[in-house]
Design a protein around this motif. Structure first.
Motif, PDB file in Angstrom:
ATOM      1  N   MET A  15       0.846  -1.194   0.000  1.00 48.09           N
ATOM      2  CA  MET A  15       0.000   0.000   0.000  1.00 48.09           C
ATOM      3  C   MET A  15       0.884   1.249   0.000  1.00 48.09           C
ATOM      4  O   MET A  15       1.832   1.331   0.771  1.00 48.09           O
ATOM      5  CB  MET A  15      -0.911   0.041   1.230  1.00 48.09           C
ATOM      6  CG  MET A  15      -2.062  -0.914   1.181  1.00 48.09           C
ATOM      7  SD  MET A  15      -3.088  -0.854   2.676  1.00 48.09           S
ATOM      8  CE  MET A  15      -3.681   0.814   2.652  1.00 48.09           C
ATOM      9  N   PRO A  16       0.569   2.208  -0.859  1.00 50.69           N
ATOM     10  CA  PRO A  16       1.373   3.436  -0.843  1.00 50.69           C
ATOM     11  C   PRO A  16       1.069   4.257   0.408  1.00 50.69           C
ATOM     12  O   PRO A  16      -0.042   4.230   0.928  1.00 50.69           O
ATOM     13  CB  PRO A  16       0.922   4.180  -2.104  1.00 50.69           C
ATOM     14  CG  PRO A  16      -0.444   3.659  -2.381  1.00 50.69           C
ATOM     15  CD  PRO A  16      -0.475   2.240  -1.884  1.00 50.69           C
ATOM     16  N   LYS A  17       2.080   4.952   0.896  1.00 52.27           N
ATOM     17  CA  LYS A  17       1.908   5.797   2.068  1.00 52.27           C
ATOM     18  C   LYS A  17       1.102   7.028   1.670  1.00 52.27           C
ATOM     19  O   LYS A  17       1.382   7.665   0.656  1.00 52.27           O
ATOM     20  CB  LYS A  17       3.271   6.216   2.610  1.00 52.27           C
ATOM     21  CG  LYS A  17       3.205   7.041   3.857  1.00 52.27           C
ATOM     22  CD  LYS A  17       4.594   7.385   4.352  1.00 52.27           C
ATOM     23  CE  LYS A  17       4.493   8.260   5.576  1.00 52.27           C
ATOM     24  NZ  LYS A  17       5.815   8.691   6.026  1.00 52.27           N
ATOM     25  N   LYS A  18       0.099   7.343   2.467  1.00 49.51           N
ATOM     26  CA  LYS A  18      -0.728   8.507   2.170  1.00 49.51           C
ATOM     27  C   LYS A  18       0.092   9.767   2.409  1.00 49.51           C
ATOM     28  O   LYS A  18       0.722   9.928   3.446  1.00 49.51           O
ATOM     29  CB  LYS A  18      -1.973   8.510   3.060  1.00 49.51           C
ATOM     30  CG  LYS A  18      -2.925   9.622   2.731  1.00 49.51           C
ATOM     31  CD  LYS A  18      -4.164   9.580   3.596  1.00 49.51           C
ATOM     32  CE  LYS A  18      -5.065  10.754   3.250  1.00 49.51           C
ATOM     33  NZ  LYS A  18      -6.152  10.909   4.185  1.00 49.51           N
ATOM     34  N   ARG A  19       0.068  10.653   1.422  1.00 49.37           N
ATOM     35  CA  ARG A  19       0.841  11.888   1.512  1.00 49.37           C
ATOM     36  C   ARG A  19       0.169  12.850   2.485  1.00 49.37           C
ATOM     37  O   ARG A  19      -1.036  13.045   2.450  1.00 49.37           O
ATOM     38  CB  ARG A  19       0.938  12.543   0.139  1.00 49.37           C
ATOM     39  CG  ARG A  19       1.804  13.792   0.133  1.00 49.37           C
ATOM     40  CD  ARG A  19       1.844  14.441  -1.223  1.00 49.37           C
ATOM     41  NE  ARG A  19       2.462  13.611  -2.221  1.00 49.37           N
ATOM     42  CZ  ARG A  19       3.760  13.602  -2.484  1.00 49.37           C
ATOM     43  NH1 ARG A  19       4.573  14.350  -1.776  1.00 49.37           N
ATOM     44  NH2 ARG A  19       4.249  12.839  -3.428  1.00 49.37           N
ATOM     45  N   ARG A  20       0.965  13.437   3.352  1.00 50.84           N
ATOM     46  CA  ARG A  20       0.460  14.408   4.320  1.00 50.84           C
ATOM     47  C   ARG A  20       0.322  15.763   3.641  1.00 50.84           C
ATOM     48  O   ARG A  20       1.165  16.151   2.833  1.00 50.84           O
ATOM     49  CB  ARG A  20       1.426  14.489   5.498  1.00 50.84           C
ATOM     50  CG  ARG A  20       0.853  15.246   6.639  1.00 50.84           C
ATOM     51  CD  ARG A  20       1.541  14.903   7.935  1.00 50.84           C
ATOM     52  NE  ARG A  20       1.024  15.836   8.932  1.00 50.84           N
ATOM     53  CZ  ARG A  20       1.787  16.548   9.727  1.00 50.84           C
ATOM     54  NH1 ARG A  20       3.084  16.418   9.673  1.00 50.84           N
ATOM     55  NH2 ARG A  20       1.248  17.379  10.569  1.00 50.84           N
ATOM     56  N   SER A  21      -0.705  16.491   3.971  1.00 52.99           N
ATOM     57  CA  SER A  21      -0.977  17.775   3.354  1.00 52.99           C
ATOM     58  C   SER A  21       0.074  18.813   3.741  1.00 52.99           C
ATOM     59  O   SER A  21       0.336  19.045   4.926  1.00 52.99           O
ATOM     60  CB  SER A  21      -2.363  18.269   3.779  1.00 52.99           C
ATOM     61  OG  SER A  21      -2.545  19.609   3.393  1.00 52.99           O
ATOM     62  N   THR A  22       0.647  19.449   2.745  1.00 45.79           N
ATOM     63  CA  THR A  22       1.614  20.516   2.982  1.00 45.79           C
ATOM     64  C   THR A  22       0.917  21.720   3.608  1.00 45.79           C
ATOM     65  O   THR A  22       1.478  22.387   4.479  1.00 45.79           O
ATOM     66  CB  THR A  22       2.299  20.910   1.663  1.00 45.79           C
ATOM     67  OG1 THR A  22       2.852  19.741   1.066  1.00 45.79           O
ATOM     68  CG2 THR A  22       3.395  21.926   1.887  1.00 45.79           C
ATOM     69  N   LYS A  23      -0.307  21.964   3.195  1.00 45.22           N
ATOM     70  CA  LYS A  23      -1.072  23.078   3.768  1.00 45.22           C
ATOM     71  C   LYS A  23      -1.228  22.899   5.273  1.00 45.22           C
ATOM     72  O   LYS A  23      -1.020  23.835   6.053  1.00 45.22           O
ATOM     73  CB  LYS A  23      -2.451  23.171   3.108  1.00 45.22           C
ATOM     74  CG  LYS A  23      -3.341  24.237   3.710  1.00 45.22           C
ATOM     75  CD  LYS A  23      -4.734  24.192   3.127  1.00 45.22           C
ATOM     76  CE  LYS A  23      -5.526  23.112   3.822  1.00 45.22           C
ATOM     77  NZ  LYS A  23      -6.949  23.134   3.534  1.00 45.22           N
ATOM     78  N   VAL A  24      -1.560  21.700   5.693  1.00 47.21           N
ATOM     79  CA  VAL A  24      -1.743  21.417   7.115  1.00 47.21           C
ATOM     80  C   VAL A  24      -0.416  21.553   7.860  1.00 47.21           C
ATOM     81  O   VAL A  24      -0.372  22.104   8.969  1.00 47.21           O
ATOM     82  CB  VAL A  24      -2.366  20.016   7.319  1.00 47.21           C
ATOM     83  CG1 VAL A  24      -2.357  19.616   8.775  1.00 47.21           C
ATOM     84  CG2 VAL A  24      -3.784  19.998   6.768  1.00 47.21           C
ATOM     85  N   MET A  25       0.677  21.101   7.249  1.00 45.72           N
ATOM     86  CA  MET A  25       1.985  21.222   7.904  1.00 45.72           C
ATOM     87  C   MET A  25       2.384  22.686   8.074  1.00 45.72           C
ATOM     88  O   MET A  25       2.846  23.090   9.140  1.00 45.72           O
ATOM     89  CB  MET A  25       3.051  20.472   7.113  1.00 45.72           C
ATOM     90  CG  MET A  25       2.931  18.974   7.233  1.00 45.72           C
ATOM     91  SD  MET A  25       4.344  18.071   6.574  1.00 45.72           S
ATOM     92  CE  MET A  25       4.167  18.328   4.828  1.00 45.72           C
ATOM     93  N   PHE A  26       2.202  23.492   7.016  1.00 42.63           N
ATOM     94  CA  PHE A  26       2.537  24.911   7.108  1.00 42.63           C
ATOM     95  C   PHE A  26       1.667  25.608   8.145  1.00 42.63           C
ATOM     96  O   PHE A  26       2.150  26.381   8.969  1.00 42.63           O
ATOM     97  CB  PHE A  26       2.366  25.600   5.756  1.00 42.63           C
ATOM     98  CG  PHE A  26       3.443  25.306   4.747  1.00 42.63           C
ATOM     99  CD1 PHE A  26       4.565  24.568   5.070  1.00 42.63           C
ATOM    100  CD2 PHE A  26       3.331  25.782   3.458  1.00 42.63           C
ATOM    101  CE1 PHE A  26       5.556  24.302   4.134  1.00 42.63           C
ATOM    102  CE2 PHE A  26       4.316  25.532   2.521  1.00 42.63           C
ATOM    103  CZ  PHE A  26       5.429  24.792   2.855  1.00 42.63           C
ATOM    104  N   ALA A  27       0.360  25.337   8.099  1.00 44.09           N
ATOM    105  CA  ALA A  27      -0.564  25.991   9.028  1.00 44.09           C
ATOM    106  C   ALA A  27      -0.274  25.579  10.469  1.00 44.09           C
ATOM    107  O   ALA A  27      -0.313  26.412  11.382  1.00 44.09           O
ATOM    108  CB  ALA A  27      -2.006  25.655   8.645  1.00 44.09           C
ATOM    109  N   SER A  28       0.043  24.319  10.684  1.00 41.16           N
ATOM    110  CA  SER A  28       0.382  23.849  12.037  1.00 41.16           C
ATOM    111  C   SER A  28       1.632  24.542  12.563  1.00 41.16           C
ATOM    112  O   SER A  28       1.697  24.918  13.736  1.00 41.16           O
ATOM    113  CB  SER A  28       0.616  22.339  12.038  1.00 41.16           C
ATOM    114  OG  SER A  28      -0.563  21.654  11.746  1.00 41.16           O
ATOM    115  N   THR A  29       2.595  24.715  11.693  1.00 46.15           N
ATOM    116  CA  THR A  29       3.829  25.393  12.097  1.00 46.15           C
ATOM    117  C   THR A  29       3.549  26.818  12.547  1.00 46.15           C
ATOM    118  O   THR A  29       4.029  27.272  13.588  1.00 46.15           O
ATOM    119  CB  THR A  29       4.841  25.387  10.936  1.00 46.15           C
ATOM    120  OG1 THR A  29       5.104  24.031  10.567  1.00 46.15           O
ATOM    121  CG2 THR A  29       6.130  26.072  11.323  1.00 46.15           C
TER     122      THR A  29
END
Length: 152
Positions: A15-29
């Motif tokens: 199973m391919p690893k689900k890509r994490r949202s860059t938007k969520v990573m930036f906003a969380s930071t």
């Protein structure tokens, strides 16, 4: 043995690893950085204005805002998560009425929030397009062996 998460229970080999949202990573930071700023701004206001304002109120409200910013990171993948983030940007700007320098800090963080959301959406869109193109290429070239010969 530790309890497995839902994603771990549903995982299967290949199973391919689900890509994490860059938007969520930036906003969380941005929100986590704002939480630190809100906490330290609370300490500044406590030190400078504890004779003018109730010290318990200063600490309670300031720490609550910082904690809400940290907790908001968990909801950024929800449809209303970004709106909550914008609301927190307004709250940070409004703290300028208690400590005027927070107007500048709040506006700068609002710009960082806007840029992070905008850029994150663009990068997520580009990644999704790249994944679609890769899947189409893989489907088209599935029958070709690594040496360039047709697989049988």
């Amino acid at each position: 043995m530790a309890k497995l998460t839902k994603a771990q229970r549903e995982w299967r080999p290949g199973m391919p690893k689900k890509r994490r949202s860059t938007k969520v990573m930036f906003a969380s930071t941005v929100l986590l950085l704002e939480a630190f700023v809100a906490f330290f701004a609370t300490l500044v206001v406590f030190g400078l204005k504890r004779n003018e304002l109730n010290p318990a109120l200063i600490l309670t409200v300031g720490i609550a805002v910082a904690v809400i910013m940290v907790v908001a990171c968990a909801f950024l993948s929800k449809p209303w998560g970004v709106a909550l983030g914008w609301l927190l940007q307004v709250v940070l700007i409004l703290t300028g009425f208690v400590e005027p320098m927070m107007f500048v800090v709040g506006v700068l963080f609002a710009v960082a929030w806007w840029y992070g959301i905008r850029t994150g959406i663009r990068i997520d869109t580009e990644n999704a397009q790249r994944e679609r193109e890769q899947a189409a290429w893989d489907a088209e070239h599935r029958d070709v062996a690594p040496g360039g010969t047709a697989a049988s």
